[in-house]
Design an enzyme around this catalytic site. Sequence first.
Site, short mmCIF file in Angstrom:
data_model
loop_
_atom_site.label_atom_id
_atom_site.label_comp_id
_atom_site.label_asym_id
_atom_site.label_seq_id
_atom_site.Cartn_x
_atom_site.Cartn_y
_atom_site.Cartn_z
N ARG A 23 29.81 64.69 39.59
CA ARG A 23 31.22 64.80 39.21
C ARG A 23 31.85 63.45 38.89
NH1 ARG A 23 33.70 66.90 44.35
NH2 ARG A 23 32.12 65.48 45.13
N HIS A 61 44.18 29.76 36.33
CA HIS A 61 45.59 29.70 36.74
C HIS A 61 45.74 29.49 38.24
CE1 HIS A 61 46.28 32.58 33.11
NE2 HIS A 61 46.16 31.34 32.72
N LYS A 70 44.36 36.44 45.98
CA LYS A 70 44.15 37.59 45.11
C LYS A 70 42.90 38.35 45.53
CE LYS A 70 46.13 35.26 41.07
NZ LYS A 70 45.83 34.70 39.74
N TYR A 130 44.50 43.44 40.36
CA TYR A 130 44.51 42.50 41.48
C TYR A 130 45.76 42.65 42.33
CZ TYR A 130 46.84 39.50 37.92
OH TYR A 130 47.64 38.99 36.93
N ASP A 167 46.90 28.49 27.95
CA ASP A 167 45.55 28.08 28.35
C ASP A 167 44.95 27.08 27.37
OD1 ASP A 167 45.79 29.59 30.62
OD2 ASP A 167 44.76 31.34 29.77
#
Length: 180
Positions: A23, A61, A70, A130, A167
């Site tokens: 499933r 970052h 995180k 996150y 960035d």
Amino acid sequence: MEVTKTRVDGVLLIKPKVFGDERGYFVETYQKERYSEIGITHPFVQDNHSMSRRGILRGLHYQTKHPQGKLVMVSLGAVFDVAVDIRPDSPTFGKWFGAILSQENQHQLWIPPGLAHGFLVLSDIAHFHYKCTDFYDPKNETSILWNDPELNIEWPFAEDVVLSQKDMNALSFKSAVQLK
């Protein structure tokens, strides 16, 4: 769940149990008591979900004030996820750890507060989730060059990487850690 300490102090690779049959599957992505037992005791205050296409690189970052811990995972697709230790007093300062997080393996990475973080999308698309221990603070967010030679991160590929303007204008590792 299986928990592996990585070569970066405090970073954990977490492999939750996946229960599957014809499933589909079920996986518990967070349960406060179990995660506290492995040392993740920070309260989470924000959950984020991003979708990115192949070759998108987000990061590296970090926040100079209000650093975020995180707990990261991928629900669709695959990324190469990287944590960089930018804590000058850490025994693993300047070291990085990378792991493939994907819908197939359901692995998670715990990145404690004070580290830089980024990921490169390996699949056509990726849904990245996150949990954060502090709120996003754009005024205090900084980026480190993803391909800084001092860090020497072994990205799976470096051609056709797509970066945000932020960035593209990221700082070198040496310059970034001087801001902390």
